[in-house]
Design a protein around this motif. Sequence first.
Motif: not given
Length: 306
Positions: A74-103
């Motif tokens: 799981a990602l720890p709080e305060r972790c930095v992520v880059r957002m690569a996509n924002v869309t809506e899931s099949s159940d109507g929720k706003q979801i995002a594809y993110v890339v965490p900072a650590p390689k």
Amino acid sequence: SFCFFVCNLWGKAPSLDTVMQRLHGLLQGRNLANELQDTQNDDAEFNIGANYMVAYPNTHLCQNKERTIRHKKALPERCVVRMANVTESSDGKQIAYVVPAPKNSSAGWISLQRDDKEPYQQTKTILGSSAGKAKTYPYALKRKALPGSWQVNGLYTALHRAILRENANLRSRQVGEVVAGQECFILELSLDEESDPSQARLRARVSTKVDDKKLVGWMTPETKERDALLDSVNLVSEKVIEDHKQSLEARSGARTSVTGPIAPGGMLPWTVNGLYRVLEDGPLRWDKELNSTAKETMPAGTVVKC
């Protein structure tokens, strides 16, 4: 016509991984509860290409949009992520594809909206000093873009050679390439999920010039190893003014100006119809001659069209 001063900001920039790691380190010392309580300075929406801070512990990344297959860590709080996509899931929720900072971290999908049924919501962070005022932040990420974010309509410098393709798919036809030092104007940011569904990639549609001809195509602003192909400094943002001031302070002596004819075959660093941000206060003159009468002062930060 008028004259204005623009200083060159070329120089070796830190890698994207270094920038994001520094952000992660700085965020560790900040009061997260106070940050989340203050929502007045939040952005109006989440944007592709921006860096965000994880707001809650145990934020799990999932391998699919339905969020049924979770990554082990799981990602720890305060972790930095880059957002690569924002869309809506099949159940109507706003979801995002993110890339965490650590390689060595896996990228994946998260739900942006808080939902107590979500696995990563099992540990709640309650904000506020009194029970009557206690409340929870509504998003899994702090909705405030951090430094080093890319944005649409931003102008960035290529750090390395990159291939331009016909569309966002990495397997689409090649239409050209950019080289280190070339300026790229971002027209659109999107995600390529078709080439490799297990490793989706952030893609940028950019406009640039090659041999005085306009070229538009899709490139990868950062590699899957988190190495940046585009600098994170927007050349027409107010951030360049701060960088310029720091550059002047680091130099010994005053900045010097050089005048004279352009060498045969030489190229000007500016182009007609290009957008530029003025870095220092300077006179706006009635004529192109430098000794002509100044009609007003153009303040630093002004965006001009050449």
